[in-house]
Write an enzyme that holds these catalytic residues in place. Structure first.
Site, mmCIF file in Angstrom:
data_model
loop_
_atom_site.group_PDB
_atom_site.id
_atom_site.type_symbol
_atom_site.label_atom_id
_atom_site.label_comp_id
_atom_site.label_asym_id
_atom_site.label_seq_id
_atom_site.Cartn_x
_atom_site.Cartn_y
_atom_site.Cartn_z
ATOM 1 N N CYS A 41 0.860 -1.341 -0.051
ATOM 2 C CA CYS A 41 0.052 0.217 -0.009
ATOM 3 C C CYS A 41 0.979 1.114 -0.122
ATOM 4 C CB CYS A 41 -0.945 0.060 1.133
ATOM 5 S SG CYS A 41 -0.090 0.024 2.798
ATOM 6 N N THR A 42 0.328 2.433 0.225
ATOM 7 C CA THR A 42 1.341 3.655 0.159
ATOM 8 C C THR A 42 1.983 3.778 1.081
ATOM 9 O OG1 THR A 42 -0.962 4.785 -0.685
ATOM 10 C CG2 THR A 42 1.073 6.124 -0.011
#
Length: 320
Positions: free
Chosen positions: A179-180
């Protein structure tokens, strides 16, 4: 010339009286002159803050001095100006909303996937027995994602648990989540393990850290971020643009919010269509009486909005 940083971080660590902590932390941030968005819950803290290099250093040193947060891994970006307009610290039930409150089901302090450093992830990701799983929302992976990654049709992370059955076919694979910044993977990998997946990993520090430490190789497109930059470059090795304009189909890396606050949809739009459409996704939104002034960025300070019954969901600001 003043220099600025933007810090991205999270920490799963028990916070007693988290609501009071949030109030105190807001004052601390404001005293430093920081802007940003921080979520506090009993399970930990999740934030992005921005300010002068000096203020950010004081912030990091002070936070690290608290034994609860001593191991926070701050992702640091140099920026030309602060990445937020205001400073918000909010108390919530979770630091990333999954809708799963049972600590016996998922508790990142007790069990998560094995953490892979960016260079380890780079070495792992192309193996035949590996599946790369993007646990982010549609609008995020439409802007950029790892080459050959499995993506999910979800509008928010709270939709992730409902997709577990779709992933069952990968149970005999090594599942590499990303994810980020890493925070969603903590809960996603924990849930996968709870559901019987045996070999689960997560990209430590997320896409942002991967770009800094592994050159971003094979991350296609740009990475969506939750501040007024909207997106950042990741790949310094073999970059490509994969997103297309919602209106004309032209390749574009630009992500915006619709200028109609009652729509506020996340979508990609080229500059030409942005000018022609006043930053709106449709003619109906362009004609809306509450349409905001489009300044070319497509970023708007969050204000509470009513439910859009046409879309059948409560729409969120790009800062969510």
């Amino acid at each position: 010339m003043e220099k600025y940083n933007t810090l991205l971080y999270y920490c799963y660590s028990t916070i007693d009286n988290a609501e009071q902590f949030a109030a105190d932390h807001l004052k601390f941030c404001k005293d430093l002159g920081l802007t940003g968005r921080i979520i506090v819950a009993e399970e930990g803290v999740n934030g992005t803050v921005s300010g002068t290099t000096e203020a950010c250093k004081i912030y990091m040193d002070t936070v690290h001095a608290d034994e609860r947060f001593a191991n926070i891994d701050f992702k640091i970006d140099e920026v030309k100006e602060p990445s937020f307009v205001k400073m918000h610290v909010r108390y919530k039930s979770e630091i990333v909303h999954s809708g799963l409150r049972d600590p016996n089901m998922i508790n990142p302090q007790k069990q998560t996937g094995k953490h892979l450093a960016p260079k380890e992830f780079l070495e792992f990701k192309d193996r035949d027995d590996v599946v790369i799983l993007d646990v982010r929302s549609n609008y995020e992976h439409s802007l950029g994602k790892f080459k050959n990654a499995v993506t999910l049709d979800i509008e928010n992370f709270r939709d992730f648990p409902a997709k577990i059955n779709e992933l069952a076919k990968y149970k005999d694979k090594k599942v590499l989540t990303y994810c980020t910044g890493g925070i969603k993977c903590e809960k996603a990998s924990a849930l996968l393990l709870h559901e019987g997946f045996k070999d689960v990993y997560q990209l430590h520090g997320g896409i942002i850290k991967y770009g800094k430490e592994a050159g971003g190789q094979d991350f296609e497109g740009k990475c969506y971020v939750f501040d007024n930059r909207l997106s950042v470059d990741v790949n310094q090795v073999n970059p490509v643009i994969i997103s297309t304009c919602f209106n004309c189909g032209k390749t574009t890396p630009k992500m915006i919010n619709c200028a109609n606050p009652e729509c506020n949809e996340h979508f990609t739009q080229c500059d030409e269509c942005g000018t022609a459409m006043d930053g709106c996704c449709s003619d109906a939104c362009k004609a809306h009486p509450r349409k905001r002034v489009y300044d070319g960025t497509g970023y708007y300070v969050k204000v509470p909005q009513p439910v859009n019954t046409q879309k059948g969901k409560k729409l969120q600001s790009i800062t969510d």
